[in-house]
Design a protein around this motif. Structure first.
Motif, PDB file in Angstrom:
ATOM      1  N   ILE A 352       0.872  -1.180   0.000  1.00 33.37           N
ATOM      2  CA  ILE A 352       0.000   0.000   0.000  1.00 33.37           C
ATOM      3  C   ILE A 352       0.903   1.222   0.000  1.00 33.37           C
ATOM      4  N   LEU A 367      -8.168   4.762  -4.959  1.00 33.67           N
ATOM      5  CA  LEU A 367      -7.245   3.630  -4.891  1.00 33.67           C
ATOM      6  C   LEU A 367      -6.791   3.294  -6.305  1.00 33.67           C
ATOM      7  N   SER A 369      -4.558   1.350  -9.080  1.00 36.75           N
ATOM      8  CA  SER A 369      -3.855   0.078  -9.222  1.00 36.75           C
ATOM      9  C   SER A 369      -3.405  -0.075 -10.672  1.00 36.75           C
ATOM     10  N   VAL A 387      -8.544  -4.037  -2.068  1.00 34.96           N
ATOM     11  CA  VAL A 387      -9.458  -2.897  -2.191  1.00 34.96           C
ATOM     12  C   VAL A 387     -10.654  -3.079  -1.256  1.00 34.96           C
ATOM     13  N   MET A 390      -9.680  -2.408   2.267  1.00 35.53           N
ATOM     14  CA  MET A 390      -9.521  -0.983   2.555  1.00 35.53           C
ATOM     15  C   MET A 390     -10.875  -0.306   2.662  1.00 35.53           C
ATOM     16  N   LEU A 401     -14.067   5.824  -0.457  1.00 35.98           N
ATOM     17  CA  LEU A 401     -12.948   5.301  -1.231  1.00 35.98           C
ATOM     18  C   LEU A 401     -13.465   4.765  -2.545  1.00 35.98           C
ATOM     19  N   GLU A 403     -12.349   3.483  -6.825  1.00 35.80           N
ATOM     20  CA  GLU A 403     -11.297   3.157  -7.773  1.00 35.80           C
ATOM     21  C   GLU A 403     -11.529   3.946  -9.055  1.00 35.80           C
ATOM     22  N   VAL A 427      -1.807  -1.124  -4.159  1.00 34.23           N
ATOM     23  CA  VAL A 427      -2.561   0.070  -4.548  1.00 34.23           C
ATOM     24  C   VAL A 427      -1.800   1.313  -4.118  1.00 34.23           C
ATOM     25  N   LEU A 429      -2.724   5.034  -2.757  1.00 35.63           N
ATOM     26  CA  LEU A 429      -3.808   5.836  -2.201  1.00 35.63           C
ATOM     27  C   LEU A 429      -3.534   7.301  -2.511  1.00 35.63           C
ATOM     28  N   SER A 485      -6.352  -0.649   7.412  1.00 34.56           N
ATOM     29  CA  SER A 485      -6.177  -1.475   6.208  1.00 34.56           C
ATOM     30  C   SER A 485      -4.991  -2.414   6.369  1.00 34.56           C
TER      31      SER A 485
END
Ligand SMILES: *[C@@H]1O[C@H](CO)[C@@H](O)[C@H](O)[C@H]1NC(C)=O
Ligand SMILES: *[C@@H]1O[C@H](CO)[C@@H](O)[C@H](O)[C@H]1NC(C)=O
Ligand SMILES: *[C@@H]1O[C@H](CO)[C@@H](O)[C@H](O)[C@H]1NC(C)=O
Ligand SMILES: *[C@@H]1O[C@H](CO)[C@@H](O)[C@H](O)[C@H]1NC(C)=O
Ligand SMILES: *[C@@H]1O[C@H](CO)[C@@H](O)[C@H](O)[C@H]1NC(C)=O
Ligand SMILES: *[C@@H]1O[C@H](CO)[C@@H](O)[C@H](O)[C@H]1NC(C)=O
Ligand SMILES: *[C@@H]1O[C@H](CO)[C@@H](O)[C@H](O)[C@H]1NC(C)=O
Ligand SMILES: *[C@@H]1O[C@H](CO)[C@@H](O)[C@H](O)[C@H]1NC(C)=O
Ligand SMILES: *[C@@H]1O[C@H](CO)[C@@H](O)[C@H](O)[C@H]1NC(C)=O
Ligand SMILES: *[C@@H]1O[C@H](CO)[C@@H](O)[C@H](O)[C@H]1NC(C)=O
Ligand SMILES: *[C@@H]1O[C@H](CO)[C@@H](O)[C@H](O)[C@H]1NC(C)=O
Ligand SMILES: *[C@@H]1O[C@H](CO)[C@@H](O)[C@H](O)[C@H]1NC(C)=O
Length: 702
Positions: A352, A367, A369, A387, A390, A401, A403, A427, A429, A485
């Motif tokens: 992370i 997030l 990725s 994910v 989190m 949160l 993506e 990921v 952040l 997380s």
């Protein structure tokens, strides 16, 4: 004998003049400027960037840029080129600077840094940071390479990556700028737009750089020198400092390479930033907010991991030099790959990374990725799990949160260096969905004010240190999210999550110390006595810089090391000498821990703290690019950034009486040079006669 005689006469004339103009006059017309920061020359495998003056400094008639017509005066109509331009921030952009460079009428530029930042935003960095050294290339997600799908830093105009053959300095708005402006007003403003009359106010900047062309060239010169010369003259140094890392449970730092049966969750962030100018890099959003978040995360995890440890260990890493093609992360990954780090890449469970997190819009965090590795179904399911962990960890916090779309690549991040060597679920952040929210990326405006780290008036320094700002509350929330997380990701019980939360008071103290005032009672108590000496009143700057034996570790790096030690370590009752060498004491092991002597809090009635020794699983590891380790100075895979050396950085203003006098001064200079050359020659030639009596007996043997 003719020319010498002439120059001697000139010399006498010169001194005679000086004698007549008493020293008070000299003071009036000659002011050295303090508190200036230059743009210096940096080099990579193929280019030189930055600025330099000629070897004797560059001089020009001062012109203050206030209107468009001033620009015209400097670029074409003014009768006394070259000009030395003093400008306000609104003119300081790529297009203006390139016009200066092309005009050949500019001897140098001084930027006056305003108290408030330009509202339209400003970033002298690239629009696609670390373009060539991330993971995306023609072999890996070619359609995502070169910021094809997302331009991360759209305001970036690339000014920091240009090469200027004149000096550029920055100056903070204060008494010095008043002196310059007054000198300009009094002498250089012509009546009714006519040409001003001599004497004119002139300015001279010195920032001559020793290195030229590129890192390959300057390192070869340095290598040859150090091989054949007793006192080698080094012309450039690699950008270097240290990464900082720590783990929840100590790792044996003597045993390198693969760690059997261990899977660690890695939490990473970066320590550094940069700007156009040397050692001006406040990096509030681009660096500080992220590493303060990770520090607060470490503290938040402490209590719970002591009572209810996680099955998997957690490794916290702070990378240095990431602004310059990922110096710190590329080095750590290189060490992992070559069995020179405490773990290797196969020991990594997941990662992370905390990117830029302090400028949330609509209470959202993102997030990011890597879409390429997610094509692998096992990675895809790991990332999905991460994910959802989190999102679970973030439930009940004041933000959501999300993506970004599946086709978007990772933003510039250390994680990309890990992906270059293997598939790892992870990921990044960040507070931005696509392009950065940061409107001052890698500029000197990315500072405390930008993050609203400001205080009500009339608070004493001690009260400011403790005052919990809204920014601190927000950053603490992010830290809570990251801590929870990591706890789930490392296999901890979800039932314990409510016990994990970051402390806004600790966050506010860190933000104050890292962005506003490093010389505060908390930092002074926390760090080693020798670090205390280095806590000046100026806010810390996060340009990585070059570090050698005389100044081996950056101060900000050491402060982070000591804060981490405070958050992960235990206080021992070892004495100061035992702290340095605890090896033979029962229960102590330098393999597992660092032993750090700290100053301790200072009682109100005393001047010296009661020092004590901390045992902590905190380490520094070298952040020097593998290119320098491998002596592959033309490397395409690793950072090759080096900083030129220089002798003198200096700025001054004075009056020039006329062009004739300038020529006279030059003539005197040349005369002095000739005379001294002749004298040297004479002394050398007649040395045995002149110094025969004072010679050492041994040297007569030659
Ligand atoms: C640069 O500054 C000049 C002078 O303020 C301005 O006219 C110009 O629009 C600016 N250029 C950019 C790209 O912002
Ligand atoms: C960018 O990606 C698109 C879609 O894959 C592709 O068609 C285009 O050629 C790419 N452009 C560049 C400059 O690589
Ligand atoms: C060196 O820096 C220049 C200027 O930013 C850039 O154009 C060039 O691609 C860089 N070279 C390498 C090998 O990264
Ligand atoms: C700046 O000038 C003011 C008044 O002219 C003076 O009080 C102050 O000490 C000066 N500051 C510095 C740093 O010289
Ligand atoms: C400057 O110009 C104004 C108007 O054009 C004129 O009245 C004045 O006399 C001029 N001043 C000088 C010193 O030439
Ligand atoms: C750490 O590793 C080294 C080398 O493998 C070993 O000699 C040493 O005993 C270990 N130390 C501890 C405390 O386990
Ligand atoms: C997917 O990743 C795993 C490692 O996590 C690897 O063992 C496997 O070979 C990869 N699969 C493909 C199709 O690349
Ligand atoms: C700072 O304050 C301004 C005005 O209150 C606000 O618009 C902005 O979002 C704040 N920024 C941060 C980072 O909190
Ligand atoms: C979590 O907090 C509760 C209530 O304060 C406490 O009873 C429990 O022991 C804590 N759990 C851990 C693992 O610290
Ligand atoms: C730091 O602050 C202390 C206490 O205010 C002061 O005594 C010391 O001189 C300061 N150090 C520096 C380098 O300014
Ligand atoms: C950490 O710092 C606090 C003071 O801020 C101190 O009370 C505590 O003992 C320190 N802990 C360690 C392990 O150094
Ligand atoms: C300083 O104050 C502490 C308590 O406030 C006291 O115990 C100590 O004796 C004092 N030291 C001196 C040198 O006065």
């Amino acid at each position: 004998m003719g020319p010498q005689a002439a120059s001697l006469v000139l010399l006498i004339l010169f001194f005679a003049c000086n004698g007549v103009n008493s020293s008070s006059v000299q003071q009036k017309i000659y002011v050295e400027l303090k508190n200036t920061f230059p743009c210096v020359r940096l080099l990579n495998a193929t280019h030189q960037i930055g600025c330099q003056s000629s070897i004797s400094g560059d001089t020009g008639i001062l012109h203050v840029l206030e209107t468009e017509s001033d620009l015209n005066w400097v670029l074409s109509s003014g009768p006394n080129p070259p000009y030395l331009v003093l400008m306000d921030a609104q003119y300081f952009n790529r297009s203006t600077m390139m016009r200066f460079r092309d005009s050949m009428r500019v001897a140098g530029v001084v930027l006056v840094i305003p108290k408030s930042s330009p509202p339209q935003g400003f970033s002298p960095h690239n629009s696609c940071p670390n373009q060539g050294t991330g993971v995306y290339s023609k072999n890996y997600g070619p359609e995502l390479a070169d910021c094809n799908t997302t331009v991360w830093n759209p305001l970036g105009d690339g000014l920091s990556y240009e090469d200027f053959n004149f000096p550029i300095f920055s100056l903070h708005e204060d008494n010095d700028t008043d002196i310059i402006r007054k000198c300009y007003q009094d002498h250089n403003v012509g009546v009714n737009n006519s040409a001003p009359q001599y004497p004119l106010c002139a300015m001279q900047l010195f920032s001559h750089m020793h290195a030229v062309k590129d890192t390959v060239t300057c390192m070869r010169r340095t290598d040859i020198q150090s091989r054949f010369s007793i006192s080698p003259e080094i012309v450039c140094d690699a950008l270097t400092d240290y990464n900082v890392w720590a783990s929840i449970r100590p790792l044996n730092n003597t045993a390198k390479g693969h760690l059997n049966g261990e899977k660690l969750v890695v939490a990473a962030t970066r320590l550094d930033s940069r700007s156009f100018f040397w050692d001006e890099a406040p990096g509030a959003e681009s660096g500080v907010a992220g590493f303060v978040t990770l520090l607060a995360t470490v503290q938040a995890l402490r209590a719970v991991t002591e009572t209810a440890p996680t099955p998997n260990n957690i490794l916290f890493v702070f990378f240095q030099g990431e602004a310059f093609d990922y110096i710190g992360s590329s080095r750590m990954v290189y060490d992992m790959k070559n069995g020179k780090f405490v773990i290797d890449l196969d020991n990594i469970h997941s990662l992370i990374e905390i990117g830029q997190v302090a400028l949330r819009r609509d209470s959202k965090l993102w997030l990011h990725s890597d879409p390429v590795s997610r094509k692998n179904s096992s990675i895809e399911s790991e990332v999905k799990k991460l994910v959802s962990n989190m999102q679970h960890a973030g439930a009940g916090l004041r933000f959501s949160l999300d993506e970004p779309g599946v086709t978007q690549p990772l933003p510039p991040s250390s994680f990309q260096r890990f992906l270059r060597e293997g598939v790892i679920p992870g990921v990044v952040l960040a507070d931005h969905q696509s392009a950065f929210n940061n409107r001052y990326y890698e500029s000197l405006y990315d500072n405390a004010e930008y993050l609203n780290v400001t205080y009500p008036p009339n608070l004493s320094p001690e009260e400011q240190l403790e005052f919990v700002t809204n920014t601190a509350k927000d950053v603490a929330e992010v830290a809570t999210l990251v801590a929870r997380s990591l706890y789930i990701q490392a296999g901890g019980e979800k039932a314990n999550l409510p016990n994990i939360s970051a402390d806004p008071k600790m966050v506010t103290q860190m933000l104050y110390g890292f962005l506003v005032q490093p010389n505060n009672s908390w930092f002074r108590a926390l760090v080693a006595p020798d670090v205390v000496q280095k806590l000046g009143p100026r806010p810390l700057q996060y340009y990585i810089g070059v570090h050698d034996k005389s100044d081996p570790i950056k101060t900000s790096t050491r402060i982070i090391q000591y804060i981490l030690a405070n958050f992960t370590g235990t206080v021992t009752n070892l004495s100061q000498s035992q702290c340095q060498n605890p090896e033979n004491l029962p229960g102590e092991s330098k393999d597992l821990y660092s032993y750090l002597w700290v100053q301790g809090p200072v009682a109100p009635n005393s001047t010296q703290g009661e020092g004590y020794c901390i045992r902590a699983p905190v380490r520094l590891s070298r952040a020097v690019s593998p290119a320098f380790e491998l002596q592959d100075y033309g490397s395409k895979d690793y950072s090759t950034w080096a900083e030129s050396r220089w002798k003198r950085i200096n700025a001054r203003i004075f009056l020039v009486a006329s062009r004739d006098l300038e020529m006279l001064t030059l003539g005197v200079g040349v005369g002095v040079l000739l005379v001294s050359l002749l004298v040297t020659y004479f002394i050398n030639a007649k040395a045995d006669v002149l110094f025969s009596s004072s010679r050492e007996p041994s040297s007569t043997a030659y």
